[in-house]
Design a protein around this motif. Sequence first.
Motif, short mmCIF file in Angstrom:
data_model
loop_
_atom_site.label_atom_id
_atom_site.label_comp_id
_atom_site.label_asym_id
_atom_site.label_seq_id
_atom_site.Cartn_x
_atom_site.Cartn_y
_atom_site.Cartn_z
N THR A 1 0.82 -1.21 0.00
CA THR A 1 0.00 0.00 0.00
C THR A 1 0.85 1.26 0.00
O THR A 1 0.92 1.97 1.02
N PRO A 2 1.50 1.59 -1.11
CA PRO A 2 2.20 2.88 -1.18
C PRO A 2 1.19 4.01 -1.30
O PRO A 2 0.04 3.81 -1.70
N HIS A 3 1.62 5.22 -0.94
CA HIS A 3 0.80 6.40 -1.16
C HIS A 3 0.93 6.80 -2.63
O HIS A 3 2.05 6.85 -3.16
N LEU A 4 -0.18 7.08 -3.29
CA LEU A 4 -0.17 7.40 -4.72
C LEU A 4 -0.55 8.86 -4.94
O LEU A 4 -1.58 9.31 -4.43
N TYR A 5 0.29 9.58 -5.69
CA TYR A 5 0.03 10.99 -5.96
C TYR A 5 0.20 11.27 -7.45
O TYR A 5 1.23 10.92 -8.03
#
Length: 328
Positions: A230-234
């Motif tokens: 679950t990486p942070h996506l931007y």
Amino acid sequence: MKLLLTTVPGLEFIVREELAELLGQVETAYTPLSGRVFAEIEEPLARILSMRSIENVRLILGEGDTLRATAEASLDAMKELSKGLKTFAVRAERVTKEAPFTSLDLARDLGTLLSEKLGLQVQLDVPDIVFYAEYEMGTYRVGVDLTPFSSLRDRPYRRWIHRSALNPIIAYAMCRLAGSTGMLVDPFCGSGTIVLECLSLNTHREAICADISVASLLGARENALAVGLTPHLYAQDVASPALRENVAVNAIVTNPPFGLRERPVGGLERVYAALFSLAEKVLAEGGRLVVLTPHRELIQRFSRLNAEKCIEINEGGLTSWIYVFSKA
């Protein structure tokens, strides 16, 4: 057992390091930028097949001055390995290109000999076993290809593949070079290969996967979900990062656009200037920036960080470099 492990040319030292971590003291030999590492091991092969820095594994059964003599000296081992099997194929490589024969010649000659001696039938599509032959600077080697149908660089998370996707072995090496830290950022994450390699290795506790392309981020999300990460996506431009100033970034590990298959928005100079500006602003003290690039001149023009390492690699005939910088 003597093994031939293949990797991305230039990353042979990473293979040696991973072997040492996995098995302890292991005798290895390689020529830099060859993409080939020879290793003498006693451990079960299953542990070797779990390595992340290698593409293929060949078990070497014999070496000699002629193909026939080398193959005949290895027949007992070949018979034992092929006991109960019915079909075989031969994969061959002419490592020394100046030799007066081709890889196909090698494969044909060994195949003819083994067909006579082992009583197996040639089957090129789905053989029961794949033997291996190579010629390098006067030496013939024969053995068994232990990864004949797929490469170990194929990762389970690669459900969606970017058209300029990074080889996961290179991403793995970059993660190792970044060290074990807290927050990692890839501002050109594409399908998420670097971020997912680092998270899979547990080298970083948290990661931000950013890209200007929403389609790429959706692909990265699909890849991450496939393996429960679950990486942070931007969705963001590298020149306008959506990072709070109080976020402590320990490593930026990234593969900026090469400018070959894709033209970066605003051009390469803008991209590199923004990348180094970002690193100077958000990296914590002692943090590292690891960059893969074929554009050394842009690195030299825009970098004001401390240069720790510069590693030359070659993939598919393209020379590029992995730079490791640190923030004092």
